[in-house]
Scaffold this motif. Structure first.
Motif, short mmCIF file in Angstrom:
data_model
loop_
_atom_site.label_atom_id
_atom_site.label_comp_id
_atom_site.label_asym_id
_atom_site.label_seq_id
_atom_site.Cartn_x
_atom_site.Cartn_y
_atom_site.Cartn_z
N SER A 51 -0.83 7.80 -6.28
CA SER A 51 -0.03 7.34 -5.26
C SER A 51 -0.50 6.09 -4.54
O SER A 51 0.24 5.32 -4.19
CB SER A 51 0.43 8.64 -4.36
OG SER A 51 -0.67 8.79 -3.40
N LEU A 52 -1.75 5.93 -4.31
CA LEU A 52 -2.27 4.98 -3.59
C LEU A 52 -2.30 3.71 -4.76
O LEU A 52 -2.04 2.52 -4.22
CB LEU A 52 -3.85 5.09 -3.12
CG LEU A 52 -4.08 6.06 -1.81
CD1 LEU A 52 -5.55 6.46 -1.76
CD2 LEU A 52 -3.27 5.62 -0.63
N LYS A 53 -2.74 3.85 -5.83
CA LYS A 53 -2.66 2.97 -6.74
C LYS A 53 -1.08 2.33 -6.94
O LYS A 53 -0.73 1.09 -7.07
CB LYS A 53 -3.13 3.29 -8.01
CG LYS A 53 -4.69 3.44 -8.32
CD LYS A 53 -5.09 3.30 -9.70
CE LYS A 53 -6.41 3.60 -9.85
NZ LYS A 53 -6.93 3.70 -11.40
N ASN A 54 -0.38 3.29 -7.05
CA ASN A 54 1.10 2.90 -7.12
C ASN A 54 1.70 2.15 -5.99
O ASN A 54 2.35 1.14 -6.00
CB ASN A 54 2.02 4.16 -7.42
CG ASN A 54 3.52 3.62 -8.01
OD1 ASN A 54 3.42 2.84 -8.72
ND2 ASN A 54 4.62 4.25 -7.31
N GLY A 55 1.21 2.71 -4.61
CA GLY A 55 1.60 1.87 -3.68
C GLY A 55 0.98 0.34 -3.43
O GLY A 55 1.48 -0.48 -3.13
#
Length: 141
Positions: free
Chosen positions: A9-13
């Motif tokens: 989720s952090l990478k996607n953000g």
């Protein structure tokens, strides 16, 4: 993301942030800066897709980033590089449509991808190949 490199989720953000920054730079006419952020976005998208190859949303995001990279390269006059990224976008878009053939939205995106392939090939002076892609786009309807 650097502190928690396994967090999808952090990478996607971060990937979404890169895409938005690329769009801002592109709208300001700063193509080199836009290219820098779209390339970062694509790299993260490739990592995310490799880690989760069944995720349609990750593939879709990656396809969009390829499309944006292609547009920047086309605007900069690097038609070979633009063709490379339009091809990658088309491949991912076709895969998504094959997995969900009843999606009108994906069908539309496939037709758009085919038209982009036709357009870039025409600009490259490859009329016969361009016509074939244009015909493919018409067949999608």
């Amino acid at each position: 993301s650097a502190a928690n490199p396994r967090s999808e989720s952090l990478k996607n953000g971060l990937a979404i942030s890169y895409s938005k920054l690329g769009s801002v730079w592109q709208s300001l006419g700063k193509l080199d800066k836009a290219l820098e952020f779209f390339e970062k976005r694509s790299k993260l998208g490739e990592e995310l897709s490799a880690a989760n190859p069944r995720s349609e949303s990750l593939k879709n995001g990656l396809a969009i980033s390829y499309y944006k990279l292609a547009g920047i390269y086309e605007a900069k006059g690097d038609l070979a590089k633009a063709f490379e990224y339009y091809s990658k976008d088309t491949q991912l878009t076709e895969e998504a449509w094959q997995n969900n053939p009843h999606s009108a939205q994906l069908k539309k995106y496939v037709a758009i991808s085919y038209r982009q392939m036709s357009s870039i090939l025409k600009k490259m002076g490859k009329q016969k190949e361009a016509a074939a892609w244009f015909s493919k786009a018409d067949d999608v309807k």
